[in-house]
Design an enzyme around this catalytic site. Sequence first.
Site, mmCIF file in Angstrom:
data_model
loop_
_atom_site.group_PDB
_atom_site.id
_atom_site.type_symbol
_atom_site.label_atom_id
_atom_site.label_comp_id
_atom_site.label_asym_id
_atom_site.label_seq_id
_atom_site.Cartn_x
_atom_site.Cartn_y
_atom_site.Cartn_z
ATOM 1 N N CYS A 47 0.932 -1.262 -0.071
ATOM 2 C CA CYS A 47 0.049 0.011 -0.047
ATOM 3 C C CYS A 47 0.681 1.401 0.261
ATOM 4 O O CYS A 47 2.156 1.196 0.461
ATOM 5 C CB CYS A 47 -1.013 0.038 1.317
ATOM 6 S SG CYS A 47 -1.990 1.559 1.379
ATOM 7 N N SER A 49 0.856 3.659 2.009
ATOM 8 C CA SER A 49 1.278 4.081 3.421
ATOM 9 C C SER A 49 2.642 3.304 3.685
ATOM 10 O O SER A 49 3.351 3.716 4.484
ATOM 11 C CB SER A 49 0.286 3.905 4.364
ATOM 12 O OG SER A 49 -0.850 4.554 3.932
ATOM 13 N N HIS A 52 4.936 5.532 2.328
ATOM 14 C CA HIS A 52 5.152 6.838 2.994
ATOM 15 C C HIS A 52 5.803 6.508 4.239
ATOM 16 O O HIS A 52 6.806 7.659 4.831
ATOM 17 C CB HIS A 52 3.790 7.371 3.483
ATOM 18 C CG HIS A 52 3.073 7.681 2.314
ATOM 19 N ND1 HIS A 52 1.637 7.389 2.081
ATOM 20 C CD2 HIS A 52 3.177 8.082 0.930
ATOM 21 C CE1 HIS A 52 1.017 7.875 0.928
ATOM 22 N NE2 HIS A 52 2.122 8.477 0.112
ATOM 23 N N HIS A 68 0.714 -3.826 6.099
ATOM 24 C CA HIS A 68 -0.450 -3.561 7.135
ATOM 25 C C HIS A 68 -1.735 -4.058 6.299
ATOM 26 O O HIS A 68 -2.884 -3.821 6.776
ATOM 27 C CB HIS A 68 -0.502 -2.097 7.267
ATOM 28 C CG HIS A 68 -0.780 -1.387 6.107
ATOM 29 N ND1 HIS A 68 0.098 -0.770 5.512
ATOM 30 C CD2 HIS A 68 -1.975 -0.474 5.855
ATOM 31 C CE1 HIS A 68 -0.213 0.070 4.629
ATOM 32 N NE2 HIS A 68 -1.688 0.079 4.887
ATOM 33 N N CYS A 176 -6.940 -3.142 4.040
ATOM 34 C CA CYS A 176 -6.759 -1.581 3.860
ATOM 35 C C CYS A 176 -7.478 -1.008 2.812
ATOM 36 O O CYS A 176 -8.435 -0.523 2.714
ATOM 37 C CB CYS A 176 -5.274 -1.311 3.863
ATOM 38 S SG CYS A 176 -4.934 0.447 3.859
HETATM 39 N N1 COD Z 1 -6.018 15.134 -10.122
HETATM 40 C C1 COD Z 1 -6.328 14.099 -10.373
HETATM 41 N N2 COD Z 1 -5.795 12.838 -10.158
HETATM 42 C C2 COD Z 1 -4.623 12.751 -9.594
HETATM 43 C C3 COD Z 1 -4.073 14.232 -9.046
HETATM 44 C C4 COD Z 1 -4.880 15.327 -9.224
HETATM 45 N N3 COD Z 1 -4.287 16.477 -8.917
HETATM 46 N N4 COD Z 1 -3.098 13.871 -8.320
HETATM 47 C C5 COD Z 1 -2.673 12.610 -8.452
HETATM 48 N N5 COD Z 1 -3.626 12.108 -9.202
HETATM 49 C C6 COD Z 1 -3.818 10.770 -9.573
HETATM 50 C C7 COD Z 1 -2.455 9.751 -9.907
HETATM 51 O O1 COD Z 1 -2.535 9.880 -11.291
HETATM 52 C C8 COD Z 1 -2.814 8.449 -9.421
HETATM 53 O O2 COD Z 1 -3.504 7.854 -10.584
HETATM 54 C C9 COD Z 1 -3.911 8.433 -8.388
HETATM 55 O O3 COD Z 1 -4.085 9.771 -8.059
HETATM 56 C C10 COD Z 1 -3.426 8.204 -7.059
HETATM 57 O O4 COD Z 1 -3.217 6.497 -7.248
HETATM 58 P P1 COD Z 1 -2.100 5.880 -6.251
HETATM 59 O O5 COD Z 1 -1.849 4.532 -7.011
HETATM 60 O O6 COD Z 1 -1.042 6.585 -6.140
HETATM 61 O O7 COD Z 1 -2.800 5.636 -4.824
HETATM 62 P P2 COD Z 1 -3.779 4.692 -4.088
HETATM 63 O O8 COD Z 1 -5.204 4.496 -4.540
HETATM 64 O O9 COD Z 1 -2.998 3.419 -3.881
HETATM 65 O O10 COD Z 1 -3.754 5.549 -2.955
HETATM 66 C C11 COD Z 1 -4.242 6.688 -2.593
HETATM 67 C C12 COD Z 1 -4.353 7.421 -1.091
HETATM 68 C C13 COD Z 1 -4.763 8.742 -1.177
HETATM 69 C C14 COD Z 1 -5.045 6.491 -0.414
HETATM 70 C C15 COD Z 1 -2.774 7.353 -0.694
HETATM 71 O O11 COD Z 1 -2.032 8.254 -1.137
HETATM 72 C C16 COD Z 1 -2.680 7.378 0.935
HETATM 73 O O12 COD Z 1 -1.860 6.606 1.260
HETATM 74 N N6 COD Z 1 -3.386 7.735 1.671
HETATM 75 C C17 COD Z 1 -3.392 7.607 3.021
HETATM 76 C C18 COD Z 1 -4.735 7.696 3.934
HETATM 77 C C19 COD Z 1 -5.231 6.583 3.666
HETATM 78 O O13 COD Z 1 -6.258 6.598 4.420
HETATM 79 N N7 COD Z 1 -4.751 5.382 3.204
HETATM 80 C C20 COD Z 1 -5.168 4.137 3.631
HETATM 81 C C21 COD Z 1 -4.842 3.577 4.755
HETATM 82 S S1 COD Z 1 -3.091 3.179 4.664
HETATM 83 ZN ZN ZN Z 2 -2.917 0.901 3.419
#
Ligand code: COD
Ligand code: ZN
Length: 377
Positions: A47, A49, A52, A68, A176
Site C-alpha cells: 500500500c 502508506s 510513506h 499492513h 486496507c
Molecule cells: N487530480 C487527479 N488525479 C490525481 C491528481 C490530481 N491533482 N494527483 C494525483 N492523481 C492521481 C494519480 O495519477 C494516480 O493515478 C492517483 O491519483 C493515485 O493513485 P495511487 O495508485 O498513487 O494511490 P492509491 O489509490 O493506492 O492510494 C491513494 C491514497 C490517497 C489512499 C494514498 O495516497 C494514501 O496513502 N493515503 C493515506 C490515507 C489513507 O487512508 N490510506 C489508507 C490507509 S493506509
Molecule cells: Zn494502507
Amino acid sequence: MSTAGKVIKCKAAVLWEPHKPFTIEDIEVAPPKAHEVRIKMVATGVCRSDDHAVSGSLFTPLPAVLGHEGAGIVESIGEGVTCVKPGDKVIPLFSPQCGKCRICKHPESNLCCQTKNLTQPKGALLDGTSRFSCRGKPIHHFISTSTFSQYTVVDDIAVAKIDAAAPLDKVCLIGCGFSTGYGSAVQVAKVTPGSTCAVFGLGGVGLSVIIGCKAAGAARIIAVDINKDRFAKAKTVGATDCVDPRDFEKPIEEVLSDMIDGGVDFCFEVTGNTEAVGAALGSCHKDHGVCVTVGALASFTSTLSIRSHLFFSGRILKGSILGGWKTKEEIPKLVSDYMAKKFNIDPLITHTLTLSEANEAVQLMKSGQCIRCVLLL
Ligand code: COD
Ligand code: ZN
Ligand code: ZN
C-alpha cells in the site's frame, strides 16, 4: 511438530533506515504473550502508506517490519485470547476495535482509543515491547500489523476472524485499500441511489470508491485522473465517465459543475495530493454536496489550503480512517460480502509477486504501473 510456545525463524522484509530498500532477512518471531495472536501470513498487499513509512512522511520507528494489508492463518494464541483459535483465517487490523472505549461504543466512529500505533507510533505491541528480532537486535512492529513477514504477532483487539473459505491472496486487500475506498463511499459519504459522484484519483483506493458508489446505486460516477492509463480500469469497475483535468483550460470544478448541473452530490479526493482537496470540495454541489478526503491523511505534517468561500453554503468536507468501518466487527462482513459476490476486488490486483520481490513491488507502485501488487509470503 507444533511451533506453539517456541520462537519461529522465518523470512521478513526489514526496513533498517528511511529512503532505503527493504532487506530480506531471517528474523526471529517470539511466541504471543497474553492477549496476543501469532499469525502465519499468507499474502499481503503493498500500500502507499508502506512507501510513506519508507520516505518518512508517515513516521514509524525503525528498524521495522512494515506491511499492513495482509491475511493469514492463526498459528498460536496467548493466554486469554478467545476471539480466534489456531487454524482460523484472519486479517490483522491496523485500526483495532477494543469494543469498550467511548469511540468503539459510538455508532458512527471507528478510531478506537487503542489506535495508538497509528496516531502515536511506538513501533510495538500494546504492552510496549516487540516480538521481532534480527541479527540480535529488536525490530519494531508497524501500525499493529507488520505483514511483510512470514509470521507476525498482533494484539487480539487487532485481528479479525474471516470466512474459512476466503482466498487470502485476494481478501488481503480488505485489510486496507479496498475497505478504505469502498467504505468512503457506502459508509462515510453514504452515497444514495440515483446520485451523482466524482472520484479524484484512480489508484487501488479510488477504484474501490467507484466500486462502493456503484454498489450504493449511484447513477453517474465520474472518474477523474491526470493519468489516462487508469481510465480503462475505472470503467471496468463502474465509472460512467472519465475526465482528465489537463484536457481543459478551466478548473476541473467548473468542468464538473457544467457536466452535472451545479456539481456532484458526492465527491472523493483519493489522490494523495492535498492540493486536490479544494478542487474535489469545489466540485460538490454548493447546497448539499459531500466531499470525503482520503488523500489528506497521506502525511502527518501536510496542511490544507481551501478557499473559505466554498463553505459559504451547505457543502460538507469529511475525513475518515479505513472507510469508517468498525474493523473487528465489519471486516469479516466485507469478506463475506466478497464471497457472496456483492462486489469484486479481483480487478484491483494487477501483479502477484513473492516476499523476496518486495522492493520490485514498491517500484511498480511508485511508477504507476500497478494498481495493487500482492506478495505471497
Ligand atoms: N487530480 C487527479 N488525479 C490525481 C491528481 C490530481 N491533482 N494527483 C494525483 N492523481 C492521481 C494519480 O495519477 C494516480 O493515478 C492517483 O491519483 C493515485 O493513485 P495511487 O495508485 O498513487 O494511490 P492509491 O489509490 O493506492 O492510494 C491513494 C491514497 C490517497 C489512499 C494514498 O495516497 C494514501 O496513502 N493515503 C493515506 C490515507 C489513507 O487512508 N490510506 C489508507 C490507509 S493506509
Ligand atoms: Zn494502507
Ligand atoms: Zn475502542
